[in-house]
Design an enzyme around this catalytic site. Structure first.
Site, mmCIF file in Angstrom:
data_model
loop_
_atom_site.group_PDB
_atom_site.id
_atom_site.type_symbol
_atom_site.label_atom_id
_atom_site.label_comp_id
_atom_site.label_asym_id
_atom_site.label_seq_id
_atom_site.Cartn_x
_atom_site.Cartn_y
_atom_site.Cartn_z
ATOM 1 N N ARG A 1 -58.290 -19.074 -11.452
ATOM 2 C CA ARG A 1 -58.960 -17.996 -10.708
ATOM 3 C C ARG A 1 -60.120 -17.401 -11.491
ATOM 4 N NH1 ARG A 1 -53.785 -14.433 -9.868
ATOM 5 N NH2 ARG A 1 -53.673 -15.186 -12.023
ATOM 6 N N ASP B 1 -57.117 -20.121 -6.130
ATOM 7 C CA ASP B 1 -55.829 -19.430 -6.221
ATOM 8 C C ASP B 1 -54.801 -20.340 -5.561
ATOM 9 O OD1 ASP B 1 -53.573 -17.839 -5.898
ATOM 10 O OD2 ASP B 1 -54.753 -16.010 -5.639
ATOM 11 N N TYR C 1 -37.823 -15.692 -12.497
ATOM 12 C CA TYR C 1 -38.657 -16.680 -13.199
ATOM 13 C C TYR C 1 -37.844 -17.954 -13.439
ATOM 14 C CZ TYR C 1 -41.494 -19.044 -16.701
ATOM 15 O OH TYR C 1 -42.226 -19.994 -17.385
ATOM 16 N N GLY D 1 -40.241 -24.604 -24.631
ATOM 17 C CA GLY D 1 -39.665 -23.326 -25.057
ATOM 18 C C GLY D 1 -40.816 -22.354 -25.266
HETATM 19 P P1 NDP Z 1 -51.230 -18.313 -19.564
HETATM 20 O O1 NDP Z 1 -50.981 -16.987 -18.963
HETATM 21 O O2 NDP Z 1 -51.941 -18.399 -20.856
HETATM 22 O O3 NDP Z 1 -51.964 -19.265 -18.509
HETATM 23 C C1 NDP Z 1 -51.546 -19.304 -17.170
HETATM 24 C C2 NDP Z 1 -52.578 -20.053 -16.346
HETATM 25 O O4 NDP Z 1 -52.136 -20.091 -14.982
HETATM 26 C C3 NDP Z 1 -53.928 -19.362 -16.380
HETATM 27 O O5 NDP Z 1 -54.931 -20.327 -16.500
HETATM 28 C C4 NDP Z 1 -54.009 -18.684 -15.022
HETATM 29 O O6 NDP Z 1 -55.364 -18.643 -14.608
HETATM 30 C C5 NDP Z 1 -53.215 -19.676 -14.160
HETATM 31 N N1 NDP Z 1 -52.756 -19.040 -12.931
HETATM 32 C C6 NDP Z 1 -51.875 -18.010 -12.787
HETATM 33 N N2 NDP Z 1 -51.763 -17.679 -11.505
HETATM 34 C C7 NDP Z 1 -52.587 -18.502 -10.803
HETATM 35 C C8 NDP Z 1 -52.926 -18.643 -9.438
HETATM 36 N N3 NDP Z 1 -52.379 -17.856 -8.493
HETATM 37 N N4 NDP Z 1 -53.814 -19.596 -9.074
HETATM 38 C C9 NDP Z 1 -54.370 -20.380 -10.002
HETATM 39 N N5 NDP Z 1 -54.103 -20.311 -11.317
HETATM 40 C C10 NDP Z 1 -53.224 -19.373 -11.711
HETATM 41 O O7 NDP Z 1 -49.776 -18.982 -19.696
HETATM 42 P P2 NDP Z 1 -49.325 -20.441 -20.215
HETATM 43 O O8 NDP Z 1 -50.471 -21.276 -20.533
HETATM 44 O O9 NDP Z 1 -48.301 -20.217 -21.246
HETATM 45 O O10 NDP Z 1 -48.592 -20.958 -18.901
HETATM 46 C C11 NDP Z 1 -48.867 -22.206 -18.286
HETATM 47 C C12 NDP Z 1 -47.602 -22.750 -17.663
HETATM 48 O O11 NDP Z 1 -46.646 -23.001 -18.697
HETATM 49 C C13 NDP Z 1 -46.913 -21.805 -16.684
HETATM 50 O O12 NDP Z 1 -46.446 -22.560 -15.589
HETATM 51 C C14 NDP Z 1 -45.729 -21.254 -17.487
HETATM 52 O O13 NDP Z 1 -44.676 -20.878 -16.669
HETATM 53 C C15 NDP Z 1 -45.399 -22.469 -18.335
HETATM 54 N N6 NDP Z 1 -44.637 -22.206 -19.544
HETATM 55 C C16 NDP Z 1 -45.120 -21.345 -20.514
HETATM 56 C C17 NDP Z 1 -44.368 -21.133 -21.657
HETATM 57 C C18 NDP Z 1 -44.784 -20.166 -22.707
HETATM 58 O O14 NDP Z 1 -43.932 -19.767 -23.532
HETATM 59 N N7 NDP Z 1 -46.060 -19.789 -22.807
HETATM 60 C C19 NDP Z 1 -43.090 -21.828 -21.872
HETATM 61 C C20 NDP Z 1 -42.683 -22.668 -20.791
HETATM 62 C C21 NDP Z 1 -43.448 -22.876 -19.687
HETATM 63 P P3 NDP Z 1 -56.071 -17.456 -13.822
HETATM 64 O O15 NDP Z 1 -55.410 -16.190 -14.225
HETATM 65 O O16 NDP Z 1 -57.503 -17.576 -14.237
HETATM 66 O O17 NDP Z 1 -55.865 -17.827 -12.393
HETATM 67 C C1 8X3 Z 2 -41.488 -19.537 -20.739
HETATM 68 C C2 8X3 Z 2 -40.495 -19.571 -21.835
HETATM 69 O O1 8X3 Z 2 -38.335 -18.560 -22.684
HETATM 70 O O2 8X3 Z 2 -40.001 -17.026 -21.820
HETATM 71 O O3 8X3 Z 2 -41.141 -20.371 -19.699
HETATM 72 O O4 8X3 Z 2 -38.757 -18.397 -20.338
HETATM 73 S S1 8X3 Z 2 -39.338 -18.337 -21.641
#
Ligand code: NDP
Ligand code: 8X3
Length: 252
Positions: free
Chosen positions: A34, A60, A153, A184
């Site tokens: 976004r 989005d 979540y 993780g």
């Molecule tokens: P960030 O918050 O750093 O990045 C999240 C990304 O998702 C951003 O680029 C954001 O972009 C995008 N996003 C969120 N909502 C929307 C939307 N409605 N439409 C389009 N894009 C969207 O988090 P992470 O990089 O850590 O997360 C990435 C993935 O990894 C997620 O699915 C998360 O659940 C998963 N994950 C993360 C972990 C962690 O510990 N960090 C562990 C396990 C899984 P923008 O806001 O510009 O739209």
């Molecule tokens: C993100 C990792 O442990 O916060 O998916 O759920 S945790």
């Protein structure tokens, strides 16, 4: 000709690192998110570090009409998507279920589950037509386990885990591989988003141990995306060395 990868949520964190890693390794990229400014910066970075072509799309994933229009209006060349990385996602809040905030629940379900479905629904026919492709869903340890305050979540990531396995069966006759990466704790903007901008709370999540970096997940994606055609990496659960389960973290 370079392979083409479409990465959702490429404007930060894991998605951004994945885009950079794939560009460094000869993929052309469709980057989606976004925040247009972040995508512009990433486009420039990719151009600086590689010869890859980049197409940036402001999207989005919660809006099916927008997703459908964006995918349908991709220039013909860019419709030949070889790798789809369903990464866009978020956690919002840690309230126990009886105090849950309905808007938080909606944001997580609409993004993590419905958004992933919408993008997959629009991209997978492009792959079935070509009888090839790879879809990588970013799930989580929260899709394998539950923890206090993780209720919705964890529910969304369990759903993505099940959807991934279902997709693998449905897409089998079409020669499309479906993988998941379940990280993780990765230090990104994830916790800042979860705690609604509260930096102290977000920092505490990663205190006293070395969390994963977004680049660690990008390395994992690259491994999956560069296996020979006859090899499917179905699922990788990847943790920091200091983490043994969703709830067990060895902090100093
Ligand atoms: P960030 O918050 O750093 O990045 C999240 C990304 O998702 C951003 O680029 C954001 O972009 C995008 N996003 C969120 N909502 C929307 C939307 N409605 N439409 C389009 N894009 C969207 O988090 P992470 O990089 O850590 O997360 C990435 C993935 O990894 C997620 O699915 C998360 O659940 C998963 N994950 C993360 C972990 C962690 O510990 N960090 C562990 C396990 C899984 P923008 O806001 O510009 O739209
Ligand atoms: C993100 C990792 O442990 O916060 O998916 O759920 S945790």
């Amino acid at each position: 000709m370079n392979k083409i990868a479409l990465i959702t949520g490429a404007s930060a964190g894991i998605g951004e690192a994945c885009a950079i890693k794939l560009a460094e390794n000869g993929f052309d990229l469709i980057i989606a998110g976004r925040r247009e400014k972040n995508l512009e910066k990433l486009t420039q970075k990719i151009k600086d570090i590689s010869k890859s072509e980049v197409l940036s799309v402001c999207l989005d994933v919660r809006n099916f009409t927008e997703v459908e229009k964006t995918i349908n209006s991709l220039p013909e060349k860019w419709k030949n998507i070889d790798v789809l990385v369903n990464n866009a996602g978020l956690a919002v809040g840690v309230s126990p279920i009886e105090q849950g905030i309905v808007d938080d629940w909606d944001r997580m379900i609409d993004t993590n589950v419905k958004g992933l479905l919408y993008v997959t629904r629009c991209v997978s026919p492009l792959m079935t037509k070509r009888k090839k492709g790879l879809i990588v869903n970013i799930t989580s340890v929260a899709g394998k386990e539950v923890y206090p305050g993780g209720n919705v979540y964890c529910g969304t990531k369990h759903a993505v885990d099940a959807i991934t396995r279902g997709m693998r069966i449905d897409l089998l006759p079409h020669n499309i591989r479906v993988s998941s990466i379940a990280p993780g704790m990765v230090e990104t903007e994830f916790s800042l988003v979860r705690f609604k901008g509260d930096e102290n709370k977000a920092d505490q999540v990663y205190e006293g141990f070395k969390p994963l970096k977004a680049e660690d997940i990008a390395d994992t994606l690259l491994f999956i995306a560069t296996r020979p055609d006859h090899v499917s990496i179905n699922d990788i659960l990847i943790m920091p060395s200091a983490q043994a389960s969703a709830r067990d973290v060895n902090r100093n």
